[in-house]
Design an enzyme around this catalytic site. Sequence first.
Site: not given
Length: 185
Positions: A139, A141-142, A165
């Site tokens: 979402i 992006g870069g 665990e």
Amino acid sequence: MGQKGSHTCDVILDNVRVPAANIIGGPDRLNKGFKTAMKVLDRGRLHISAVCVGAAERLIRDSLSYAMERKQFGEPIAEKQLIQAMLADSRAEAFAARCMIEETARRKDAGQNVSTDAACCKMFASEMVGRVADRAVQIHGGAGYMAEYAVERFYRDVRLFRIYEGTTQIQQILIARNMIRTAAA
């Protein structure tokens, strides 16, 4: 790779004698230490599961905020259906994990055996937060790949939850073995 705030190292004990008073479970429990130590794993697995949900909820909050602010072609990317789908999938999975953990914790507090369900919680929640972190980076992006945004750190940090665990594969084995044992009883 992640968890930079947690200092980790090996502790190696070789030819160490343990006084009877320091035997896990007490001296009358000789050779039962492993079983005694395993009893605390249910609580630990629930704890890691809850941490996973908290991290997922933070990632979702950050992703939603970013998607509402970031504009592409004159409108927020939150208006894009594929962004909405990633947000919705993340929210649904985090909600499912939270419900699993709360129910299992209630049953543990009531004194019930929750070993199988604690393993289910740990397996689901740790895998879930990995997917949520991956979507959060997508979402963003870069920008999600850049250290300036928290999602980059979370992406690295949450990977360890699938190992803490007991790995996901160990949880799968525990769950299946417990299912088989219950069915055979």
